[in-house]
Design a protein around this motif. Structure first.
Motif, mmCIF file in Angstrom:
data_model
loop_
_atom_site.group_PDB
_atom_site.id
_atom_site.type_symbol
_atom_site.label_atom_id
_atom_site.label_comp_id
_atom_site.label_asym_id
_atom_site.label_seq_id
_atom_site.Cartn_x
_atom_site.Cartn_y
_atom_site.Cartn_z
ATOM 1 N N SER A 1 32.172 64.706 11.339
ATOM 2 C CA SER A 1 31.441 64.888 12.747
ATOM 3 C C SER A 1 30.414 63.709 13.059
ATOM 4 O O SER A 1 29.500 63.625 13.698
ATOM 5 N N GLY A 2 30.652 62.346 12.432
ATOM 6 C CA GLY A 2 29.901 61.389 12.799
ATOM 7 C C GLY A 2 28.919 61.106 11.453
ATOM 8 O O GLY A 2 28.956 61.762 10.463
ATOM 9 N N PHE A 3 27.906 60.409 11.905
ATOM 10 C CA PHE A 3 26.763 60.086 10.765
ATOM 11 C C PHE A 3 25.730 61.375 10.610
ATOM 12 O O PHE A 3 25.491 61.975 11.500
ATOM 13 N N ILE A 4 25.497 61.510 9.468
ATOM 14 C CA ILE A 4 24.667 62.390 9.207
ATOM 15 C C ILE A 4 23.159 61.693 9.274
ATOM 16 O O ILE A 4 22.658 60.750 8.446
ATOM 17 N N VAL A 5 22.019 62.135 10.075
ATOM 18 C CA VAL A 5 21.064 61.415 10.488
ATOM 19 C C VAL A 5 20.222 62.258 9.742
ATOM 20 O O VAL A 5 19.690 63.383 9.777
ATOM 21 N N LEU A 6 19.429 61.870 8.642
ATOM 22 C CA LEU A 6 18.175 62.244 8.131
ATOM 23 C C LEU A 6 16.693 61.588 8.323
ATOM 24 O O LEU A 6 16.898 60.271 8.450
ATOM 25 N N ASP A 7 15.906 62.475 8.465
ATOM 26 C CA ASP A 7 14.393 61.796 8.738
ATOM 27 C C ASP A 7 13.941 61.229 7.322
ATOM 28 O O ASP A 7 14.566 61.117 6.372
ATOM 29 N N LYS A 8 12.742 60.682 7.215
ATOM 30 C CA LYS A 8 12.223 60.051 6.381
ATOM 31 C C LYS A 8 11.983 60.931 4.903
ATOM 32 O O LYS A 8 11.994 60.412 3.914
ATOM 33 N N GLU A 9 12.051 62.139 5.245
ATOM 34 C CA GLU A 9 11.865 63.252 4.013
ATOM 35 C C GLU A 9 13.142 63.729 3.467
ATOM 36 O O GLU A 9 13.101 64.442 2.972
ATOM 37 N N GLY A 10 14.270 63.116 4.052
ATOM 38 C CA GLY A 10 15.427 63.502 3.818
ATOM 39 C C GLY A 10 16.007 64.928 4.601
ATOM 40 O O GLY A 10 17.126 65.366 3.989
ATOM 41 N N ASN A 11 15.312 65.358 5.492
ATOM 42 C CA ASN A 11 15.804 66.489 6.332
ATOM 43 C C ASN A 11 16.832 66.203 7.277
ATOM 44 O O ASN A 11 16.730 65.171 8.135
ATOM 45 N N PHE A 12 17.926 67.080 7.562
ATOM 46 C CA PHE A 12 19.092 66.835 8.396
ATOM 47 C C PHE A 12 18.302 66.819 9.858
ATOM 48 O O PHE A 12 17.441 67.786 10.224
ATOM 49 N N GLN A 13 18.583 65.872 10.636
ATOM 50 C CA GLN A 13 18.169 65.853 12.156
ATOM 51 C C GLN A 13 19.308 65.934 13.180
ATOM 52 O O GLN A 13 19.281 66.990 13.990
ATOM 53 N N SER A 14 20.512 65.434 12.792
ATOM 54 C CA SER A 14 21.760 65.535 13.734
ATOM 55 C C SER A 14 22.803 64.884 13.327
ATOM 56 O O SER A 14 22.618 64.071 12.229
ATOM 57 N N PHE A 15 23.699 64.889 13.903
ATOM 58 C CA PHE A 15 24.988 64.128 13.603
ATOM 59 C C PHE A 15 25.034 63.215 14.902
ATOM 60 O O PHE A 15 24.579 63.612 16.090
ATOM 61 N N VAL A 16 25.268 62.041 14.654
ATOM 62 C CA VAL A 16 25.383 60.890 15.736
ATOM 63 C C VAL A 16 26.694 60.262 15.448
ATOM 64 O O VAL A 16 27.174 59.997 14.517
ATOM 65 N N GLY A 17 27.515 59.990 16.843
ATOM 66 C CA GLY A 17 28.444 59.005 16.788
ATOM 67 C C GLY A 17 29.779 59.478 16.317
ATOM 68 O O GLY A 17 30.591 58.963 15.673
ATOM 69 N N ALA A 18 30.233 60.968 16.678
ATOM 70 C CA ALA A 18 31.615 61.237 15.931
ATOM 71 C C ALA A 18 32.901 60.531 16.624
ATOM 72 O O ALA A 18 32.759 60.406 17.887
ATOM 73 N N PRO A 19 33.515 60.023 15.927
ATOM 74 C CA PRO A 19 34.599 59.195 16.444
ATOM 75 C C PRO A 19 35.389 60.141 17.458
ATOM 76 O O PRO A 19 35.783 61.150 17.237
ATOM 77 N N GLU A 20 36.064 59.249 18.585
ATOM 78 C CA GLU A 20 36.509 59.991 19.620
ATOM 79 C C GLU A 20 38.155 59.941 19.263
ATOM 80 O O GLU A 20 38.836 58.971 18.829
ATOM 81 N N VAL A 21 38.727 60.981 18.902
ATOM 82 C CA VAL A 21 40.272 61.124 18.657
ATOM 83 C C VAL A 21 40.869 60.974 19.908
ATOM 84 O O VAL A 21 40.838 61.650 20.927
ATOM 85 N N LYS A 22 41.985 60.190 19.914
ATOM 86 C CA LYS A 22 43.042 59.875 21.074
ATOM 87 C C LYS A 22 44.204 60.857 20.847
ATOM 88 O O LYS A 22 44.869 60.782 19.848
ATOM 89 N N THR A 23 44.189 61.943 21.644
ATOM 90 C CA THR A 23 45.585 62.702 21.335
ATOM 91 C C THR A 23 46.532 62.571 22.426
ATOM 92 O O THR A 23 46.360 61.563 23.421
ATOM 93 N N ASN A 24 47.740 62.901 22.247
ATOM 94 C CA ASN A 24 49.008 62.492 23.123
ATOM 95 C C ASN A 24 49.316 64.134 23.936
ATOM 96 O O ASN A 24 48.954 65.083 23.327
ATOM 97 N N PRO A 25 49.957 64.036 24.852
ATOM 98 C CA PRO A 25 50.277 65.235 25.638
ATOM 99 C C PRO A 25 51.012 66.170 24.934
ATOM 100 O O PRO A 25 50.818 67.443 25.200
#
Length: 302
Positions: free
Chosen positions: A42-66
């Motif tokens: 889901s991308g990078f796990i972003v933690l605050d200074k106290e180690g608490n989860f904040q969000s996911f950032v930058g999930a790689p975009e997968v290129k699919t075919n038809p």
């Protein structure tokens, strides 16, 4: 002196029993931690200074075919969920550049191998149309698997390829400057390159199998290429012209040098030379730009 440790963060989206294996991390200017965790797509796990989860950032975009999309129409909800979990879109490296942007690499197929993310997770990496910075991929049926990247203050980034041991240097616009290195048993080669770091003017490459750290420095030619690129970015066109001239004298087929000299000729309003340079590189776009400038100048003078 030991200060503290950060335990497995609570991430509701992953459930209580998710497997947490952090393998890389980088800390931003605000103190937030950007964690690369094995098995998390889901991308990078972003933690605050106290180690608490904040969000996911930058999930790689997968290129699919038809065809893949067509098969999904016939899948059950459970099958589609299982397919999503199996998509190996994991980052394997992360670092911040001096401007606070996040560089990352991935070995996953169907995903851009190198990204430069802003803090919203949007990829802003620049590269020429049709010239994705993907190393050997597509060249004589070879492929590259980037495992790490490092960035200089001038914006040149170095991508480490695990398959062949090659190191690719790209400028801030995504143009390939040069490549070197290889896997082997001789001094200066690698067996299983895993990490790269830039320290002043030296590149350090760590080998996971041999335990060695190889140290590289630029040749005179490589230094000239870097100096020319840096001068172009800084607007020091006289220095850039001299350095690109040196490059051409030592390697007459260096396309980027020819293109850059053409742009410098355009800046100097030497439209004839600019058009000649664009012919050497077969660049329709550069030729058109030089010709438009020539035509406008001719009309104004007559």
């Amino acid at each position: 002196t030991f200060l503290r440790s950060f335990d497995k963060p609570e991430i509701v989206q992953l459930g209580e029993e998710y497997n947490y294996q952090p393998i890389r991390l980088a800390v931003g200017i605000t103190g937030q931690m950007y964690v690369v965790a094995k098995g998390v797509n889901s991308g990078f796990i972003v933690l605050d200074k106290e180690g608490n989860f904040q969000s996911f950032v930058g999930a790689p975009e997968v290129k699919t075919n038809p065809i893949d999309e067509m098969w999904k129409l016939f899948m059950t909800k459970e099958q589609r969920a299982a397919l999503l979990k199996s998509v190996p879109t994991e980052y394997n490296s992360v670092m911040f550049d001096k401007d606070g942007f996040l560089y990352a690499t991935t070995r996953s197929e169907g995903v851009q191998p190198i990204t430069r993310l802003n803090l919203q997770g949007v990829d802003i990496l620049k590269y020429p149309d049709g010239a994705l910075p993907d190393g050997d991929t597509g060249y004589e049926r070879m492929n590259s698997a980037f495992v790490d990247v490092c960035v200089s203050d001038s914006g040149v980034y170095y991508a480490l390829d695990a398959y062949a041991g090659h190191i690719f240097a790209y400028d801030s616009r995504g143009n390939l400057l040069f490549a070197f290195g290889r896997n082997g048993a001789q001094a200066g080669t690698t067996n299983s390159p895993i990490a790269i770091e830039l320290v002043e003017d030296k590149l350090l490459v760590a080998d996971a199998v041999t335990g060695r750290i190889n140290v590289f420095t630029c040749t005179e030619f490589g230094a000239a290429v870097l100096a020319a690129d840096e001068a172009m970015n800084a607007g020091d066109y006289e220095i850039a012209k001299e350095r690109w001239g040196y490059v051409i004298n030592h390697c007459s087929s260096f396309t980027l040098a020819e293109k850059s000299l053409g742009k410098l000729a355009l800046y100097e309003k030497d439209y004839g030379k600019a058009m000649d340079q664009s012919k050497k590189t077969a660049s329709k776009e550069d030729y058109s730009e030089a010709f438009r400038a020539y035509r406008s100048s001719f009309i104004n003078d007559h």
